[in-house]
Design an enzyme around this catalytic site. Structure first.
Site, PDB file in Angstrom:
ATOM      1  N   LYS A 159       4.694   3.442  -4.627  1.00  0.00           N
ATOM      2  CA  LYS A 159       3.855   3.529  -4.406  1.00  0.00           C
ATOM      3  C   LYS A 159       3.417   4.650  -3.214  1.00  0.00           C
ATOM      4  CE  LYS A 159       1.378   1.799  -0.790  1.00  0.00           C
ATOM      5  NZ  LYS A 159       3.327   2.053  -0.363  1.00  0.00           N
ATOM      6  N   ASP A 188       4.781  -2.627  -6.357  1.00  0.00           N
ATOM      7  CA  ASP A 188       4.291  -2.957  -5.449  1.00  0.00           C
ATOM      8  C   ASP A 188       4.229  -4.249  -4.317  1.00  0.00           C
ATOM      9  OD1 ASP A 188       1.809  -4.365  -3.795  1.00  0.00           O
ATOM     10  OD2 ASP A 188       0.605  -3.060  -4.659  1.00  0.00           O
ATOM     11  N   HIS A 189       5.190  -3.980  -3.531  1.00  0.00           N
ATOM     12  CA  HIS A 189       6.151  -5.165  -3.184  1.00  0.00           C
ATOM     13  C   HIS A 189       5.447  -6.283  -2.609  1.00  0.00           C
ATOM     14  CE1 HIS A 189       4.955  -3.790   1.377  1.00  0.00           C
ATOM     15  NE2 HIS A 189       5.188  -4.667   1.403  1.00  0.00           N
ATOM     16  N   HIS A 251      -1.630  -2.702  -2.007  1.00  0.00           N
ATOM     17  CA  HIS A 251      -2.100  -4.017  -1.296  1.00  0.00           C
ATOM     18  C   HIS A 251      -3.123  -4.666  -1.195  1.00  0.00           C
ATOM     19  CE1 HIS A 251       1.835  -1.533  -0.943  1.00  0.00           C
ATOM     20  NE2 HIS A 251       2.298  -1.399   0.210  1.00  0.00           N
ATOM     21  N   LYS A 351      -3.279   0.218  11.340  1.00  0.00           N
ATOM     22  CA  LYS A 351      -1.328  -0.102  12.071  1.00  0.00           C
ATOM     23  C   LYS A 351      -2.063  -0.364  14.334  1.00  0.00           C
ATOM     24  CE  LYS A 351       0.755   1.811   8.706  1.00  0.00           C
ATOM     25  NZ  LYS A 351       1.858   1.047   8.160  1.00  0.00           N
TER      26      LYS A 351
HETATM   27  C1  BG6 Z   1       4.336  -0.359   3.081  1.00  0.00           C
HETATM   28  C2  BG6 Z   1       2.937   0.775   3.452  1.00  0.00           C
HETATM   29  O1  BG6 Z   1       3.224   0.082   1.716  1.00  0.00           O
HETATM   30  O2  BG6 Z   1       4.040  -1.595   3.545  1.00  0.00           O
HETATM   31  C3  BG6 Z   1       3.546   0.482   5.063  1.00  0.00           C
HETATM   32  O3  BG6 Z   1       3.546   1.480   3.175  1.00  0.00           O
HETATM   33  C4  BG6 Z   1       3.392  -0.711   6.003  1.00  0.00           C
HETATM   34  O4  BG6 Z   1       2.930   1.093   6.211  1.00  0.00           O
HETATM   35  C5  BG6 Z   1       4.382  -2.158   4.623  1.00  0.00           C
HETATM   36  O5  BG6 Z   1       4.070  -1.023   7.083  1.00  0.00           O
HETATM   37  C6  BG6 Z   1       3.180  -3.225   4.592  1.00  0.00           C
HETATM   38  O6  BG6 Z   1       4.309  -3.917   4.325  1.00  0.00           O
HETATM   39  P1  BG6 Z   1       4.745  -5.700   4.600  1.00  0.00           P
HETATM   40  O7  BG6 Z   1       6.098  -6.111   4.593  1.00  0.00           O
HETATM   41  O8  BG6 Z   1       5.676  -5.223   6.374  1.00  0.00           O
HETATM   42  O9  BG6 Z   1       3.183  -6.587   5.620  1.00  0.00           O
END
Ligand code: BG6
Length: 511
Positions: A159, A188-189, A251, A351
């Site tokens: 993404k 989308d992790h 997300h 953030k």
């Molecule tokens: C990513 C974003 O997809 O997800 C980042 O690009 C963000 O900005 C991150 O920090 C958050 O993922 P997680 O798994 O650490 O909550």
């Protein structure tokens, strides 16, 4: 049933980049450790940086030692793992690089007896997402036999998929000309997270919650995904992206979809993704005026944080000192269907917030008749809290009588934490999704129609922000965001700000 191929080459475009170091290589190492990689495999890093196979391996080794959880690194195993890794110093933006890539792949095929099974992972700047598939197709590296879908040719795209509806449509059309939908894996992790998947288990493997899961019993839903760090070294990427594209359109909307979706008839790629798409289709579109009422954007300013002064966003490296990029978004949205009509979904991300936490709070309606109240004379409505991270778990809040005379009621908790199952099940989100891609299961990846439907809803917000008069509120680093976001809440409600430094016993208290 899908099965893992016996052999495979994973080509990582952006091989020397941040994501490869931080996430992909550690996740692939974990899969290797667990014996989950194909019997014969190679990983080919591709990029402009001038590594060779021999210099690339120590670079990744250092990254592995830095980014693996402590105690996970095993020197002998890492060496074995690195013997599967190669590097090609070519520029992925140039068409002339692809015959070279094809030749290199053929050489590695010969070394590991691979019949041309390739997965391409696009971990590059998004500006290359539309270029790489066309170049791959031009030299036939996209080609599968239509009936047998062999050799494997899949492409994983990070993404953000598009910057707005228009560019997402253009990208989809490029991919449609180079690959078939079943070859596309838009990652989308969040969907790879164990606790995100558990939302489905919670809703659809239990009979007692689903009858309550609708507008008759639920008053509002809150979804928070905040982080206690700034943008670190990602200024260049972030300043052209912002929180809406980085977190909300993908997300957070996935989390909304999982909470709001109808039960799929079966858990498979088509049926599950049909239900996700239907949720996006039901997002109630917002007019320019609605956007002003329902969306708050913010940007962190310098603040005292963790005992130090934290820079403001505009002072961060590679950020425009006049930048109007948002690092915080809070919004109220509605899902215009039978189940959710008029139930507000409050979502927020930011953030430089006080803590890193992702959680969903389902607020149930109070009892129709206020017979018992707390010490302040207020009802104690039920809440269900689904904590995605950290201290993953689920808590049901309910009223209990305070012992002693009278009939005062207090909110207490029934808790489940993943620790009770002996910690989180194996692997991180990327390992899970990389493995799914290898076996050809695209259920947890985003389909073209869902990307466009989601952009259809979020794009007008980004357009509205082009108006310099649309407010961008500052918030000091280390705080819960602009105070204006409280105005989104109705009926005197406030946002649920989860606790910092959680322990199991004080989990889910509110500030
Ligand atoms: C990513 C974003 O997809 O997800 C980042 O690009 C963000 O900005 C991150 O920090 C958050 O993922 P997680 O798994 O650490 O909550």
């Amino acid at each position: 049933m899908q099965i893992k191929p016996e052999s495979l080459i994973l080509v990582i475009f952006g091989g020397s980049g941040d994501l490869t170091k931080r996430k992909l290589i550690p996740s692939l190492y974990q899969l290797y450790k667990q014996g989950k990689m194909p019997q014969r495999f190679a990983i080919l890093g591709v990029g402009r940086t001038s590594y060779t196979d021999d210099s690339f391996r120590p670079y990744l080794d250092e990254a592995l030692q830095t980014f693996l959880a402590s105690g996970e690194y095993d020197k002998a195993l890492a060496e074995e793992f690195f013997s599967h890794i190669y590097y090609s110093a070519i520029d992925p933006a140039l068409a002339t690089s692809y015959p070279l890539l094809k030749e290199r792949l053929a050489q590695i095929d010969a070394t590991i007896a691979n019949p041309g099974n390739y997965i391409y992972y696009l971990s590059t700047p998004p500006s290359l997402y539309g270029i790489i598939p066309q170049h791959l197709a031009a030299v036939g590296l996209n080609e599968e036999d239509y009936d047998t879908q062999t050799p494997i040719r899949r492409i994983v795209i990070e993404k953000p998929f598009g910057y707005n509806l228009q560019s997402a449509k253009e990208l989809n059309s490029i991919y449609k000309h180079s690959f078939e939908e079943h070859q596309l894996y838009r990652i989308d992790h969040f969907l790879g997270k164990e606790t995100v998947q558990n939302i489905m288990a919670f809703r659809f493997a239990n009979g007692i919650f689903e009858p309550l899961w609708n507008r008759n019993y639920i008053e509002r839903v809150e979804i928070t995904a905040v982080e206690n760090m700034g943008i670190e070294s990602r200024g260049g990427f972030y300043d052209t992206t912002g929180a809406m594209r980085d977190m909300v359109q993908n997300h957070l909307s996935q989390l909304v979809a999982l909470v709001a979706m109808e039960p799929p008839v079966q858990f498979n790629a088509d049926l599950f993704r049909n239900e996700v798409a239907k949720v996006y289709q039901s997002f109630l579109p917002m007019s320019a005026e609605d956007i002003r009422k329902n969306v708050i954007r913010g940007q962190y300013t310098s603040g005292e944080w963790k005992g130090k002064t934290h820079k403001g966003y505009r002072e961060e490296d590679k950020v425009d000192p006049q930048s109007r990029t948002e690092t915080f978004v809070a919004m109220r949205l509605f899902i215009d269907n039978w189940r959710w009509k008029d139930v507000p979904f409050y979502i927020r991300t930011g953030k430089a917030m006080p803590t890193k936490v992702t959680e969903i709070v389902i607020h149930f309606k109070p009892t129709p008749h206020k017979m018992f109240t707390d010490a302040q004379g207020l009802s104690v409505p039920n809440k269900l809290i689904i904590r995605i991270q950290p201290n993953e778990g689920i808590v049901l809040k309910f009223g209990a009588k305070v012992p002693g005379s009278g009939f005062e009621v207090k909110s207490v908790s029934m808790e489940f934490t993943y620790d009770q199952l002996g910690g989180l099940a194996s692997g991180d989100a990327y390992s899970r999704l990389l493995e799914d891609c290898m076996i050809g299961d695209s259920t947890l990846f985003t389909r073209s129609d869902a990307v466009e439907l989601s952009w259809q809803f979020f794009s007008p917000i980004i357009d509205a922000w082009q108006d310099a008069k649309f407010p961008l509120y500052g918030y000091p680093a280390g705080t819960w965001g602009p105070t204006q976001c409280d105005e989104l809440m109705e009926g005197g409600n406030t946002w649920t700000n989860p606790c910092k430094n959680l322990t199991n016993s004080d989990l889910y208290c509110e500030l």
